[in-house]
Enzyme design. Sequence first.
Site, PDB file in Angstrom:
ATOM      1  N   ASP A  64      -9.750   2.788   1.858  1.00 33.89           N
ATOM      2  CA  ASP A  64      -9.679   2.007   3.178  1.00 33.89           C
ATOM      3  C   ASP A  64     -10.568   2.900   4.323  1.00 33.89           C
ATOM      4  OD1 ASP A  64      -8.604  -0.376   2.710  1.00 33.89           O
ATOM      5  OD2 ASP A  64      -6.673   0.187   3.079  1.00 33.89           O
ATOM      6  N   LYS A  84       0.788  -1.220  -0.007  1.00 38.58           N
ATOM      7  CA  LYS A  84      -0.042  -0.037   0.005  1.00 38.58           C
ATOM      8  C   LYS A  84       0.862   1.334   0.052  1.00 38.58           C
ATOM      9  CE  LYS A  84      -4.127  -2.039   2.264  1.00 38.58           C
ATOM     10  NZ  LYS A  84      -4.991  -1.925   3.130  1.00 38.58           N
TER      11      LYS A  84
END
Length: 274
Positions: A107, A70
Amino acid sequence: MSDTLPYAEVIGDPIDHSKSPLIHNFWLNALDIEAEYRKTHVTPQGLAAYFLMRRSDPDWLGCNVTLPHKIAVMDYVDDPGGVRERIGAVNTIASETGGPLIGTNTDAGGFLQPLLRDKWKGQSAVIVGSGGAARAILFALSSLGVPDISIMARDVGKAQALFDRSGTPGRAIAMDDRVPTADLLVNSTSLGMVGQPVLELDLSLLAEDATVYDIVYAPLETGLLKAAKARGLKTLDGLEMLIGQAALAFDIFFDAQAPRDLDEELRALLLAAD
């Protein structure tokens, strides 16, 4: 002209555990969209070659990004939304036809959905972990105006760096320290996941009405959630955030709203797949 379906995918290392294909393909089938969603194992050493290959594929719509990529994928994408500065991690990459790869982060929004649904009004939170998911969760809690946030991490300096980078005040504490009093505890690590060490924490100082939120979803009921239920605390499992962030990514990839009225059926499908 391509004779294959347009597709998006999730990349990570490991990736076998990912439930994202079940989620996205369930929605694609429900909406009768001719496309598919896959999972692809990509190692850290293989990221550059992966993006080079996918950029030449006209059917590729983009990808979701999971552990451990990420942060590293930010080197391969454009960032028109300022995700690097605001969150410091990317979990969704959209492929613009003939244009740049666009990085964003779903997220944070996915994490917040169940808290907003449940009208959570806590004033203090503890985040366990200091990786890409923790960055998004810190941003999300800051956006709610939570005044008291702690991060527990193996590397206290790394946890403090998250606060410093985001401009959010908070406390960085070691993993072997006692969990402080809080209204919310979030596990943002892979601890407790199948094949990973368990996450053992003393939850005794959490508020009596605290919520324990574990973003691990394999297994769905982790040791942490079992311990929280034993104390009579409210729990949120990893499917909450997984489905929430997937819905935001689905709209990006397939230009359609996920049919969230089918969440109960989707959860049953995901549980049956365990």
